[in-house]
Write an enzyme that holds these catalytic residues in place. Structure first.
Site, PDB file in Angstrom:
ATOM      1  N   LYS A  22       0.847  -1.210   0.000  1.00  0.00           N
ATOM      2  CA  LYS A  22       0.000   0.000   0.000  1.00  0.00           C
ATOM      3  C   LYS A  22       0.874   1.249   0.000  1.00  0.00           C
ATOM      4  O   LYS A  22       0.673   2.164  -0.788  1.00  0.00           O
ATOM      5  CB  LYS A  22      -0.901   0.003   1.244  1.00  0.00           C
ATOM      6  CG  LYS A  22      -1.599   1.331   1.480  1.00  0.00           C
ATOM      7  CD  LYS A  22      -2.477   1.298   2.709  1.00  0.00           C
ATOM      8  CE  LYS A  22      -1.841   1.797   3.977  1.00  0.00           C
ATOM      9  NZ  LYS A  22      -1.564   3.232   4.026  1.00  0.00           N
ATOM     10  N   ASN A  23       1.855   1.284   0.899  1.00  0.00           N
ATOM     11  CA  ASN A  23       2.630   2.515   1.069  1.00  0.00           C
ATOM     12  C   ASN A  23       3.619   2.764  -0.059  1.00  0.00           C
ATOM     13  O   ASN A  23       4.194   3.851  -0.148  1.00  0.00           O
ATOM     14  CB  ASN A  23       3.355   2.515   2.423  1.00  0.00           C
ATOM     15  CG  ASN A  23       2.391   2.762   3.567  1.00  0.00           C
ATOM     16  OD1 ASN A  23       1.205   3.013   3.335  1.00  0.00           O
ATOM     17  ND2 ASN A  23       2.886   2.692   4.783  1.00  0.00           N
ATOM     18  N   ARG A  93      -4.209  10.820   4.019  1.00  0.00           N
ATOM     19  CA  ARG A  93      -3.097  11.774   3.993  1.00  0.00           C
ATOM     20  C   ARG A  93      -2.219  11.657   2.766  1.00  0.00           C
ATOM     21  O   ARG A  93      -1.666  12.643   2.281  1.00  0.00           O
ATOM     22  CB  ARG A  93      -2.221  11.459   5.212  1.00  0.00           C
ATOM     23  CG  ARG A  93      -2.172  12.480   6.226  1.00  0.00           C
ATOM     24  CD  ARG A  93      -1.200  12.016   7.275  1.00  0.00           C
ATOM     25  NE  ARG A  93       0.133  12.541   7.016  1.00  0.00           N
ATOM     26  CZ  ARG A  93       0.491  13.773   7.259  1.00  0.00           C
ATOM     27  NH1 ARG A  93      -0.369  14.629   7.751  1.00  0.00           N
ATOM     28  NH2 ARG A  93       1.728  14.165   7.016  1.00  0.00           N
ATOM     29  N   CYS A 117      -4.995  13.712  12.584  1.00  0.00           N
ATOM     30  CA  CYS A 117      -5.474  12.343  12.433  1.00  0.00           C
ATOM     31  C   CYS A 117      -5.303  11.638  13.756  1.00  0.00           C
ATOM     32  O   CYS A 117      -4.690  12.180  14.674  1.00  0.00           O
ATOM     33  CB  CYS A 117      -4.741  11.618  11.320  1.00  0.00           C
ATOM     34  SG  CYS A 117      -3.138  11.046  11.800  1.00  0.00           S
ATOM     35  N   ARG A 122       0.677  15.260  12.791  1.00  0.00           N
ATOM     36  CA  ARG A 122       1.226  14.992  11.464  1.00  0.00           C
ATOM     37  C   ARG A 122       1.274  16.227  10.553  1.00  0.00           C
ATOM     38  O   ARG A 122       0.541  16.318   9.576  1.00  0.00           O
ATOM     39  CB  ARG A 122       0.452  13.844  10.786  1.00  0.00           C
ATOM     40  CG  ARG A 122       0.569  12.570  11.559  1.00  0.00           C
ATOM     41  CD  ARG A 122      -0.165  11.435  10.924  1.00  0.00           C
ATOM     42  NE  ARG A 122       0.627  10.705   9.949  1.00  0.00           N
ATOM     43  CZ  ARG A 122       0.205   9.616   9.329  1.00  0.00           C
ATOM     44  NH1 ARG A 122      -0.992   9.150   9.562  1.00  0.00           N
ATOM     45  NH2 ARG A 122       0.973   8.991   8.466  1.00  0.00           N
ATOM     46  N   ASP A 307       4.533   1.295  12.095  1.00  0.00           N
ATOM     47  CA  ASP A 307       3.323   0.640  11.586  1.00  0.00           C
ATOM     48  C   ASP A 307       3.190  -0.811  12.064  1.00  0.00           C
ATOM     49  O   ASP A 307       2.184  -1.468  11.762  1.00  0.00           O
ATOM     50  CB  ASP A 307       3.303   0.673  10.046  1.00  0.00           C
ATOM     51  CG  ASP A 307       2.952   2.049   9.508  1.00  0.00           C
ATOM     52  OD1 ASP A 307       2.604   2.936  10.301  1.00  0.00           O
ATOM     53  OD2 ASP A 307       3.021   2.239   8.270  1.00  0.00           O
ATOM     54  N   ARG A 400      -8.922  -0.053   4.846  1.00  0.00           N
ATOM     55  CA  ARG A 400      -8.053   0.915   4.165  1.00  0.00           C
ATOM     56  C   ARG A 400      -6.740   0.275   3.733  1.00  0.00           C
ATOM     57  O   ARG A 400      -6.149   0.691   2.743  1.00  0.00           O
ATOM     58  CB  ARG A 400      -7.706   2.079   5.109  1.00  0.00           C
ATOM     59  CG  ARG A 400      -8.829   3.056   5.327  1.00  0.00           C
ATOM     60  CD  ARG A 400      -8.325   4.234   6.126  1.00  0.00           C
ATOM     61  NE  ARG A 400      -7.018   4.634   5.612  1.00  0.00           N
ATOM     62  CZ  ARG A 400      -6.060   5.223   6.332  1.00  0.00           C
ATOM     63  NH1 ARG A 400      -6.275   5.522   7.590  1.00  0.00           N
ATOM     64  NH2 ARG A 400      -4.907   5.538   5.793  1.00  0.00           N
TER      65      ARG A 400
HETATM   66  C1  UD1 Z   1       4.297   7.272   6.178  1.00  0.00           C
HETATM   67  C2  UD1 Z   1       3.439   6.033   6.054  1.00  0.00           C
HETATM   68  C3  UD1 Z   1       2.911   5.637   7.420  1.00  0.00           C
HETATM   69  C4  UD1 Z   1       4.068   5.466   8.392  1.00  0.00           C
HETATM   70  C5  UD1 Z   1       4.958   6.699   8.414  1.00  0.00           C
HETATM   71  C6  UD1 Z   1       6.215   6.520   9.241  1.00  0.00           C
HETATM   72  C7  UD1 Z   1       2.479   6.116   3.842  1.00  0.00           C
HETATM   73  C8  UD1 Z   1       1.273   6.364   3.006  1.00  0.00           C
HETATM   74  N1  UD1 Z   1       2.335   6.314   5.164  1.00  0.00           N
HETATM   75  O1  UD1 Z   1       3.466   8.317   6.682  1.00  0.00           O
HETATM   76  O2  UD1 Z   1       2.200   4.416   7.274  1.00  0.00           O
HETATM   77  O3  UD1 Z   1       3.555   5.262   9.690  1.00  0.00           O
HETATM   78  O4  UD1 Z   1       5.378   7.024   7.065  1.00  0.00           O
HETATM   79  O5  UD1 Z   1       6.957   5.415   8.787  1.00  0.00           O
HETATM   80  O6  UD1 Z   1       3.513   5.725   3.351  1.00  0.00           O
HETATM   81  N2  UD1 Z   1       6.565  15.200  10.203  1.00  0.00           N
HETATM   82  C9  UD1 Z   1       6.771  16.544  10.443  1.00  0.00           C
HETATM   83  N3  UD1 Z   1       6.681  17.432   9.385  1.00  0.00           N
HETATM   84  C10 UD1 Z   1       6.412  17.008   8.106  1.00  0.00           C
HETATM   85  C11 UD1 Z   1       6.217  15.632   7.872  1.00  0.00           C
HETATM   86  C12 UD1 Z   1       6.294  14.741   8.943  1.00  0.00           C
HETATM   87  O7  UD1 Z   1       7.008  16.955  11.570  1.00  0.00           O
HETATM   88  O8  UD1 Z   1       6.348  17.852   7.197  1.00  0.00           O
HETATM   89  C13 UD1 Z   1       6.653  14.233  11.326  1.00  0.00           C
HETATM   90  C14 UD1 Z   1       5.337  13.478  11.573  1.00  0.00           C
HETATM   91  O9  UD1 Z   1       4.468  14.214  12.389  1.00  0.00           O
HETATM   92  C15 UD1 Z   1       5.831  12.217  12.229  1.00  0.00           C
HETATM   93  C16 UD1 Z   1       7.194  11.980  11.550  1.00  0.00           C
HETATM   94  O10 UD1 Z   1       7.558  13.215  10.955  1.00  0.00           O
HETATM   95  O11 UD1 Z   1       6.039  12.420  13.607  1.00  0.00           O
HETATM   96  C17 UD1 Z   1       7.170  10.913  10.468  1.00  0.00           C
HETATM   97  O12 UD1 Z   1       6.121  11.191   9.558  1.00  0.00           O
HETATM   98  P1  UD1 Z   1       6.218  10.783   8.022  1.00  0.00           P
HETATM   99  O13 UD1 Z   1       7.413   9.926   7.826  1.00  0.00           O
HETATM  100  O14 UD1 Z   1       6.087  12.003   7.192  1.00  0.00           O
HETATM  101  O15 UD1 Z   1       4.914   9.906   7.848  1.00  0.00           O
HETATM  102  P2  UD1 Z   1       3.950   9.824   6.603  1.00  0.00           P
HETATM  103  O16 UD1 Z   1       4.733  10.014   5.351  1.00  0.00           O
HETATM  104  O17 UD1 Z   1       2.762  10.659   6.839  1.00  0.00           O
END
Ligand code: UD1
Length: 421
Positions: A22-23, A93, A117, A122, A307, A400
């Site tokens: 999925k990811n 997201r 969320c 996030r 995850d 999902r």
């Molecule tokens: C992706 C995965 C999700 C997984 C996560 C961490 C997908 C669709 N989703 O989510 O399943 O749990 O990676 O492995 O692939 N952050 C910031 N600023 C930003 C972006 C992120 O502070 O601009 C923080 C987030 O709040 C979080 C951390 O960085 O604490 C990691 O988030 P991120 O790696 O971005 O997760 P996703 O890409 O949303």
């Protein structure tokens, strides 16, 4: 609303095939916007998040064939809308990932902010900071990000302040069509980023360093169509591994990607399971009467993924002794604890990021409520291991992210039935 009714207590036994990731699929679908030519993808899982992404693409005027046996063709010949609406971005997201590809190709885009969320705030500040550094003017108006460039994005040096999977993916996609070279420092190293980079290379992009924390992308004027097979889902793999352990089962996982899961198979062996890997097959046998507790800290890849935190917590709930689980990636990802306690688990929060688990000899079936995707699968594992019947509510979370979960569990001897309230 659908519920899952599970009669627990049977060890899972047999073999199942792991679905496409999925990811990895979601960013690859978003990246297909980068070319006007057709892109054919295989091993795409048929699940709600993928359908939401396809709805978003169709809403932008992109043609897609129906998903058939994991295969589909997408052609973004010309977009008829450059707006990703709140209704779709707020439910998933990963929709925010169309920002980079539309901005890179059309020089402007409006994408709804994803909002909060269940597992934390996030933010997307790192995405926006990087696009601003690449020359985009970013305005936040009425809950939407409006991004504009005069012509193309500019290649530049980008330093991510936090390791972000989505942020790295968004910038990586955009950089392929930027003017000049982009270097992403402190990039995420997740296998799904390597898969996205492989797909982009297949479309003609020039990328080096994916899988390390420095990725270098040399922009090009256009990308072309290609055929690409998405990697298999390491989180689904880890979920069935945890389910096998918790039920003391014996399961063969086919079409897996074991090299993307080394931290998890290592933890599985510490729990006391026999795990052997041959090519893309993982054999797991957890026949020992009690497993050993394993303390876990989630981290960015190559550590234990956040995850899989909830699923591995269930295994610790049934282990013979005390363990801790520390969540370092998201700030509010322990909502499954209250539900596991309702099943008889002995867990307390030492502080907001660390849970202490005293293993118990059995869980008991009861009614529980899913709160997010991975928490849902942890409740399924708890229910499969528990004595008696459980009813899990709000399983739309599960739909999902897990393809045909009930069928797969049933083929392993799990007694699982979907009912409607
Ligand atoms: C992706 C995965 C999700 C997984 C996560 C961490 C997908 C669709 N989703 O989510 O399943 O749990 O990676 O492995 O692939 N952050 C910031 N600023 C930003 C972006 C992120 O502070 O601009 C923080 C987030 O709040 C979080 C951390 O960085 O604490 C990691 O988030 P991120 O790696 O971005 O997760 P996703 O890409 O949303």
């Amino acid at each position: 609303m659908d519920e899952l009714r599970i009669r627990g207590g049977n060890p899972l036994v047999g073999e199942i095939s792991i679905s496409g990731s999925k990811n990895a699929s979601l960013p690859i679908l978003a990246a297909s916007i980068l070319t006007a030519a057709p892109v054919t993808l295989s091993n795409i899982p048929d699940l709600k998040d993928v359908r939401s992404m396809l709805d978003l693409l169709r809403g932008l005027g992109i043609e897609t064939t129906p998903l058939n046996a994991g295969k589909l063709t997408i052609q973004a010949a010309e977009l008829t809308s450059l707006v990703a609406p709140y209704e779709l971005v707020s439910t998933m997201r990963a929709s925010f990932l169309v920002l980079g590809s539309i901005l890179a190709r059309y020089g402007r885009v409006s994408v709804s902010l994803p909002g909060g969320c269940a597992i934390g705030t996030r933010p997307v500040d790192q995405h926006l900071k990087a696009f601003a550094k690449m020359g985009a003017k970013i305005d936040l108006i009425d809950g939407y990000v409006h991004a504009n460039t005069d012509g193309r994005l500019r290649g530049t040096e980008i330093e991510m302040d936090v390791v972000t999977v989505g942020g790295t993916q968004n910038v990586l996609m955009a950089a392929t069509l930027a003017d000049g070279t982009t270097v992403i420092h402190n990039a995420a190293r997740e296998p799904e980023i390597v898969d996205l980079a492989s797909f982009l290379r297949c479309m003609g992009a020039s990328i080096k360093g994916d899988g390390t924390n420095t990725i270098t992308v040399t922009g090009t004027d256009t990308l072309h169509g290609c055929e690409f097979q998405v990697m298999s889902d390491r989180i689904e793999t880890g979920t069935y591994l945890a389910a096998t352990l918790a039920t003391h089962g014996c399961v063969r996982l086919l079409n897996a990607n074991p090299s993307s899961l080394i931290a998890v198979t290592t933890a599985g062996r510490k729990f006391g399971a026999d795990i052997t890997v041959k090519g893309s097959t993982i054999d797991i046998s957890a026949r020992r009467s009690r497993l050993s507790p394993v303390s876990i800290t989630t981290t960015a890849y190559p550590g234990i993924p956040t995850d899989l935190q909830a699923q591995l917590m269930v295994v610790n709930c049934l282990a013979n002794g005390v363990s801790t689980i520390t969540e370092t990636v998201f700030e509010n990802r322990f909502m499954h604890i209250q539900e596991l306690v309702r099943m008889g688990a002995d867990i307390f929060l030492k502080n907001p990021t660390t849970a202490v688990i005293n293993g118990v000899s059995r869980l008991s079936g009861t009614r529980v409520m899913a709160t997010d995707l991975r928490a849902s699968s942890c409740l399924v594992i708890g229910a499969l291991a528990a004595q008696g019947e459980s009813i899990i509510g709000r399983i739309y979370h599960l739909d999902r992210g897990y393809e045909r979960m009930e069928d797969k569990l049933a083929s392993l001897g799990g007694v699982v039935e979907r009912t409607q309230t």
